[in-house]
Design a protein around this motif. Structure first.
Motif, short mmCIF file in Angstrom:
data_model
loop_
_atom_site.label_atom_id
_atom_site.label_comp_id
_atom_site.label_asym_id
_atom_site.label_seq_id
_atom_site.Cartn_x
_atom_site.Cartn_y
_atom_site.Cartn_z
N ILE A 5 0.86 -1.18 0.00
CA ILE A 5 0.00 0.00 0.00
C ILE A 5 0.89 1.23 0.00
O ILE A 5 1.74 1.39 0.88
N LEU A 6 0.70 2.09 -1.00
CA LEU A 6 1.42 3.36 -1.09
C LEU A 6 0.40 4.48 -0.94
O LEU A 6 -0.49 4.63 -1.78
N THR A 7 0.51 5.23 0.15
CA THR A 7 -0.41 6.35 0.37
C THR A 7 0.27 7.66 -0.01
O THR A 7 1.49 7.76 0.02
N GLY A 8 -0.54 8.65 -0.32
CA GLY A 8 0.00 9.93 -0.75
C GLY A 8 -0.58 11.14 -0.05
O GLY A 8 -0.56 12.22 -0.61
N SER A 9 -1.07 10.97 1.14
CA SER A 9 -1.65 12.11 1.86
C SER A 9 -0.73 12.58 2.98
O SER A 9 -0.20 11.77 3.74
N PRO A 10 -0.59 13.89 3.14
CA PRO A 10 0.17 14.40 4.28
C PRO A 10 -0.62 14.35 5.60
O PRO A 10 -0.07 14.60 6.66
N ARG A 11 -1.89 13.98 5.52
CA ARG A 11 -2.75 13.93 6.71
C ARG A 11 -2.84 12.49 7.24
O ARG A 11 -3.50 11.65 6.66
N ALA A 12 -2.16 12.25 8.35
CA ALA A 12 -2.08 10.89 8.91
C ALA A 12 -3.44 10.33 9.29
O ALA A 12 -3.63 9.11 9.30
N ALA A 92 0.76 15.01 -5.24
CA ALA A 92 2.17 15.20 -5.61
C ALA A 92 3.08 14.23 -4.86
O ALA A 92 4.06 13.73 -5.41
N GLN A 93 2.74 13.94 -3.61
CA GLN A 93 3.57 13.05 -2.80
C GLN A 93 3.59 11.64 -3.36
O GLN A 93 4.64 11.01 -3.46
N LEU A 94 2.43 11.12 -3.72
CA LEU A 94 2.37 9.78 -4.31
C LEU A 94 2.92 9.80 -5.73
O LEU A 94 3.61 8.87 -6.14
N LYS A 95 2.63 10.84 -6.48
CA LYS A 95 3.10 10.93 -7.86
C LYS A 95 4.62 10.93 -7.92
O LYS A 95 5.21 10.33 -8.83
N ALA A 96 5.28 11.56 -6.95
CA ALA A 96 6.75 11.55 -6.93
C ALA A 96 7.26 10.11 -6.82
O ALA A 96 8.22 9.74 -7.52
#
Length: 179
Positions: A5-12, A92-96
């Motif tokens: 699982i790869l998440t891309g949110s800065p909100r935990a 952007a975090q997951l896309k990187a």
């Protein structure tokens, strides 16, 4: 089956964190191994398009947390992409992190992995998720991944929005149904 699982949110504790948690619970109930990386909390630099990986046996020139993620990507049978929808697409975090798949493209294409998309956004109209879905489907097509399901949570700006919806249960059931 091993599921990454790869998440891309800065909100935990945000909307997509709940979807990821519920999917993982369902997958573990079905007997799968689950590994998770929260890309927004990691040091994942953007791809520099330097082609170092092409010339050096798939070894990326960047020394960051992707070095820990690459082995998990390669050993996983399924990759679950989990993203909030900020401007009609993957965060952007997951896309990187996805852009850094470039270093191992051929290995991924040859592996024929499975994939799932879990996403949440505040928009209530389905058309607002069209670009996200097309991006995910294109990634799957390019990497020879089989889409095993998509849950796109509409109208979910805040955690309480998604907590009071059917989406967490849908994510859990999708995790349980993976074969």
């Amino acid at each position: 089956m091993k599921i990454l699982i790869l998440t891309g949110s800065p909100r935990a504790k945000g909307t997509t964190a709940l979807l990821a948690e519920q999917f993982a619970i369902g997958a573990k109930e079905a007997g799968h191994e689950v590994v998770r990386f929260d890309t927004a909390k990691l040091n994942v630099k953007p791809c520099m398009s330097c082609y170092h990986c092409i010339k050096n046996d798939d070894k990326c020139s960047l020394d960051d947390d992707m070095q820990n993620i690459y082995p998990e990507i390669l050993s996983a049978d399924m990759i679950v992409f989990v993203t909030p929808v900020y401007y009609f697409g993957i965060s952007a975090q997951l896309k990187a992190a996805i852009d850094r798949f470039f270093a191992i493209n051929t290995k991924l294409q040859d592996a024929h992995k499975k994939a799932v998309l879990l996403a949440a956004g505040g928009d209530e109209e389905g058309w607002a998720m069209t670009a996200l879905k097309l991006s995910y489907e294109t990634i799957c097509r390019y990497l020879n991944m089989k889409d095993m399901g998509q849950i796109i949570a509409l109208g979910c700006y805040q955690r309480e929005d998604i907590e009071n919806s059917q989406y967490p249960e849908m994510a859990r059931k999708l995790g349980q149904s993976i074969k």
